[in-house]
Design a protein around this motif. Structure first.
Motif, PDB file in Angstrom:
ATOM      1  N   ASP A   1       0.826  -1.215   0.000  1.00  0.00           N
ATOM      2  CA  ASP A   1       0.000   0.000   0.000  1.00  0.00           C
ATOM      3  C   ASP A   1       0.854   1.256   0.000  1.00  0.00           C
ATOM      4  OD1 ASP A   1      -2.514  -1.331   0.034  1.00  0.00           O
ATOM      5  OD2 ASP A   1      -2.205  -1.768   2.150  1.00  0.00           O
ATOM      6  N   ALA A   2       1.885   1.254  -0.838  1.00  0.00           N
ATOM      7  CA  ALA A   2       2.811   2.382  -0.905  1.00  0.00           C
ATOM      8  C   ALA A   2       2.997   2.825  -2.348  1.00  0.00           C
ATOM      9  CB  ALA A   2       4.161   2.004  -0.288  1.00  0.00           C
ATOM     10  N   PHE A   3       3.318   4.098  -2.510  1.00  0.00           N
ATOM     11  CA  PHE A   3       3.715   4.646  -3.803  1.00  0.00           C
ATOM     12  C   PHE A   3       5.221   4.853  -3.708  1.00  0.00           C
ATOM     13  CE2 PHE A   3       1.924   6.982  -7.564  1.00  0.00           C
ATOM     14  CZ  PHE A   3       3.137   7.311  -8.136  1.00  0.00           C
ATOM     15  N   ILE A   4       5.973   4.109  -4.517  1.00  0.00           N
ATOM     16  CA  ILE A   4       7.427   4.065  -4.379  1.00  0.00           C
ATOM     17  C   ILE A   4       8.082   4.657  -5.628  1.00  0.00           C
ATOM     18  CG2 ILE A   4       9.373   2.579  -3.802  1.00  0.00           C
ATOM     19  CD1 ILE A   4       6.993   0.420  -3.273  1.00  0.00           C
ATOM     20  N   ILE A   5       9.004   5.585  -5.428  1.00  0.00           N
ATOM     21  CA  ILE A   5       9.708   6.225  -6.536  1.00  0.00           C
ATOM     22  C   ILE A   5      11.199   5.948  -6.394  1.00  0.00           C
ATOM     23  CG2 ILE A   5      10.263   8.399  -7.691  1.00  0.00           C
ATOM     24  CD1 ILE A   5       7.643   9.534  -6.534  1.00  0.00           C
ATOM     25  N   LEU A   6      11.780   5.364  -7.436  1.00  0.00           N
ATOM     26  CA  LEU A   6      13.235   5.185  -7.513  1.00  0.00           C
ATOM     27  C   LEU A   6      13.769   6.220  -8.493  1.00  0.00           C
ATOM     28  CD1 LEU A   6      15.969   3.804  -7.157  1.00  0.00           C
ATOM     29  CD2 LEU A   6      15.251   2.097  -8.843  1.00  0.00           C
ATOM     30  N   ASP A   7      14.557   7.144  -7.984  1.00  0.00           N
ATOM     31  CA  ASP A   7      15.110   8.224  -8.795  1.00  0.00           C
ATOM     32  C   ASP A   7      16.568   7.929  -9.135  1.00  0.00           C
ATOM     33  OD1 ASP A   7      14.864  10.780 -10.034  1.00  0.00           O
ATOM     34  OD2 ASP A   7      15.921  11.706  -8.357  1.00  0.00           O
ATOM     35  N   GLU A   8      17.061   8.534 -10.219  1.00  0.00           N
ATOM     36  CA  GLU A   8      18.453   8.335 -10.656  1.00  0.00           C
ATOM     37  C   GLU A   8      18.766   6.847 -10.840  1.00  0.00           C
ATOM     38  OE1 GLU A   8      20.576  10.687 -11.504  1.00  0.00           O
ATOM     39  OE2 GLU A   8      19.340  12.387 -10.912  1.00  0.00           O
ATOM     40  N   ALA A   9      17.819   6.134 -11.438  1.00  0.00           N
ATOM     41  CA  ALA A   9      17.958   4.683 -11.556  1.00  0.00           C
ATOM     42  C   ALA A   9      19.084   4.273 -12.496  1.00  0.00           C
ATOM     43  CB  ALA A   9      16.640   4.074 -12.038  1.00  0.00           C
ATOM     44  N   GLN A  10      19.607   5.194 -13.303  1.00  0.00           N
ATOM     45  CA  GLN A  10      20.728   4.846 -14.178  1.00  0.00           C
ATOM     46  C   GLN A  10      21.958   4.460 -13.359  1.00  0.00           C
ATOM     47  OE1 GLN A  10      19.631   7.949 -13.826  1.00  0.00           O
ATOM     48  NE2 GLN A  10      21.356   9.289 -13.385  1.00  0.00           N
ATOM     49  N   ASN A  11      21.991   4.861 -12.084  1.00  0.00           N
ATOM     50  CA  ASN A  11      23.134   4.554 -11.230  1.00  0.00           C
ATOM     51  C   ASN A  11      22.895   3.327 -10.348  1.00  0.00           C
ATOM     52  OD1 ASN A  11      24.869   6.559 -12.151  1.00  0.00           O
ATOM     53  ND2 ASN A  11      23.943   8.097 -10.826  1.00  0.00           N
ATOM     54  N   THR A  12      21.904   2.528 -10.703  1.00  0.00           N
ATOM     55  CA  THR A  12      21.736   1.235 -10.039  1.00  0.00           C
ATOM     56  C   THR A  12      22.432   0.159 -10.861  1.00  0.00           C
ATOM     57  OG1 THR A  12      19.683   0.671 -11.218  1.00  0.00           O
ATOM     58  CG2 THR A  12      19.466   1.901  -9.156  1.00  0.00           C
ATOM     59  N   THR A  13      22.967  -0.834 -10.183  1.00  0.00           N
ATOM     60  CA  THR A  13      23.424  -2.021 -10.892  1.00  0.00           C
ATOM     61  C   THR A  13      22.194  -2.870 -11.209  1.00  0.00           C
ATOM     62  OG1 THR A  13      23.689  -3.325  -8.868  1.00  0.00           O
ATOM     63  CG2 THR A  13      25.579  -1.990  -9.592  1.00  0.00           C
ATOM     64  N   ILE A  14      22.337  -3.842 -12.072  1.00  0.00           N
ATOM     65  CA  ILE A  14      21.198  -4.680 -12.399  1.00  0.00           C
ATOM     66  C   ILE A  14      20.777  -5.503 -11.177  1.00  0.00           C
ATOM     67  CG2 ILE A  14      22.571  -6.619 -13.254  1.00  0.00           C
ATOM     68  CD1 ILE A  14      19.126  -5.276 -14.526  1.00  0.00           C
ATOM     69  N   GLU A  15      21.730  -5.824 -10.314  1.00  0.00           N
ATOM     70  CA  GLU A  15      21.391  -6.543  -9.086  1.00  0.00           C
ATOM     71  C   GLU A  15      20.559  -5.659  -8.150  1.00  0.00           C
ATOM     72  OE1 GLU A  15      24.755  -8.331 -11.094  1.00  0.00           O
ATOM     73  OE2 GLU A  15      24.482  -6.281 -10.317  1.00  0.00           O
ATOM     74  N   GLN A  16      20.931  -4.385  -8.057  1.00  0.00           N
ATOM     75  CA  GLN A  16      20.144  -3.458  -7.236  1.00  0.00           C
ATOM     76  C   GLN A  16      18.747  -3.251  -7.819  1.00  0.00           C
ATOM     77  OE1 GLN A  16      22.997  -0.200  -7.338  1.00  0.00           O
ATOM     78  NE2 GLN A  16      23.219  -0.332  -5.115  1.00  0.00           N
ATOM     79  N   MET A  17      18.666  -3.184  -9.143  1.00  0.00           N
ATOM     80  CA  MET A  17      17.359  -3.002  -9.774  1.00  0.00           C
ATOM     81  C   MET A  17      16.453  -4.193  -9.458  1.00  0.00           C
ATOM     82  SD  MET A  17      15.347  -1.104 -11.640  1.00  0.00           S
ATOM     83  CE  MET A  17      16.310   0.065 -12.625  1.00  0.00           C
TER      84      MET A  17
END
Length: 321
Positions: free
Chosen positions: A225-241
């Motif tokens: 029941d949350a609205f979740i925003i991941l910003d600057e996602a280009q700096n995530t590794t694929i494992e973090q994603m």
């Protein structure tokens, strides 16, 4: 998670407190983000109302329940006033707007691409906004999150981004946890400050209605029941994603934003945002909206700056070949 119990005298008292068909109970669960249930003891002599959730939310819910229970026992009319800490209504929002800020500014999509983005967020549970800086990806996602929060479509808003230095080493940062990560999360604060004003933003953060956390601290959580925003996602590794996307719980919506031309990782080709569209190809419910330079809505010079960098990069590439 903690559980607190309140003793009720009888079924009539439970009905007055919680409403017919638990209508008041359900409203309280939405207000405070907790779970409530009534149980008889095995011998049938006592009736208890249990409240389960995070310690802070449970404490607030129990305090409110005690006030209402005292009123019921005193024979007073229960007006069911809304919790002052949970977001309540703001100024009316025009039909073509997403949100109206604390300063009276209507937040509207500007252009067909932004409208597509807002529509996708409104309809779907997982949306990726990919494109250059200044196209409104994060700002509109925050506006949509606040709209959902005020409409009670979610219980809280969670914003996160990877803690990656953008081309310069900041070295050791003094202070406590919040002071250390504040420079990385500040852009997210800015979007909320511009829409809520600093006082309401601080209040909602202290009440855990809005949570801003580094991506690394998302591991192990299930967000319902949350609205979740991941910003600057280009700096995530694929494992973090992968870790982030699998945090989704029942009733949650996720928006991921980023610009693949501004990757600060040592291995840019392993960026989670670069690889995720290929990985999720064919997965129903995942929507990608791609912004272009013509969608930039910041200062007019930003478009020209982006074009100039593209020309320079092309020239550099030709020289190296």
């Amino acid at each position: 998670m903690v559980t607190r119990r309140l003793k009720l005298n009888d079924d009539a008292e439970a009905l007055a407190l919680l409403g017919e068909q638990d209508s008041k109970l359900k409203r309280l669960e939405r207000e405070f983000g907790v779970e409530m249930f009534v149980r008889h003891d095995p011998d049938g002599r006592e009736l208890h109302l249990s409240v389960r959730g995070s310690p802070q939310r449970v404490e607030k819910a129990v305090r409110r329940l005690r006030e209402r229970l005292d009123a019921v026992r005193a024979g007073e009319v229960d007006e069911e006033r809304p919790s002052p800490s949970f977001p309540t209504g703001t100024a009316p929002v025009p039909d073509d707007a997403v949100f109206v800020s604390a300063y009276g500014k209507a937040v509207r999509p500007r252009g067909a691409r932004q409208q597509e983005y807002v529509d996708a967020i409104g309809r779907g549970d997982l949306v990726f906004g990919v494109g250059p800086a200044g196209t409104g990806k994060t700002y509109l996602a925050v506006a949509c999150a606040l709209k959902a929060l005020l409409a009670r479509d979610c219980q809280r808003v969670i914003l996160t981004r990877p803690v990656v230095e953008a081309g310069e080493k900041l070295g050791y940062l003094p202070g406590d946890f919040n002071e250390k990560v504040n420079p990385y999360l500040r852009p997210l604060y800015d979007a909320f400050w511009s829409m809520l004003g600093p006082d309401k933003f601080r209040l909602w953060r202290s009440e855990e209605v809005v949570e801003v956390v580094p991506l690394a601290y998302m591991r192990g959580r299930t967000l319902e029941d949350a609205f979740i925003i991941l910003d600057e996602a280009q700096n995530t590794t694929i494992e973090q994603m992968k870790m982030f996307l699998t945090r989704m719980g029942t009733g949650s919506r996720v928006v991921v934003t980023g610009d693949i031309t501004q990757i600060d990782l040592e291995r840019p080709h392993r960026s989670g945002l670069v690889l995720i569209e290929r990985i999720l190809h064919g997965v129903k419910g995942a929507k990608f909206v791609h912004f272009q330079q013509e969608d930039v809505v910041r200062h007019a010079l930003v478009k020209d700056i982006l074009k100039a960098f593209d020309v320079w990069a092309d020239a550099e590439g030709r020289e190296k070949r």
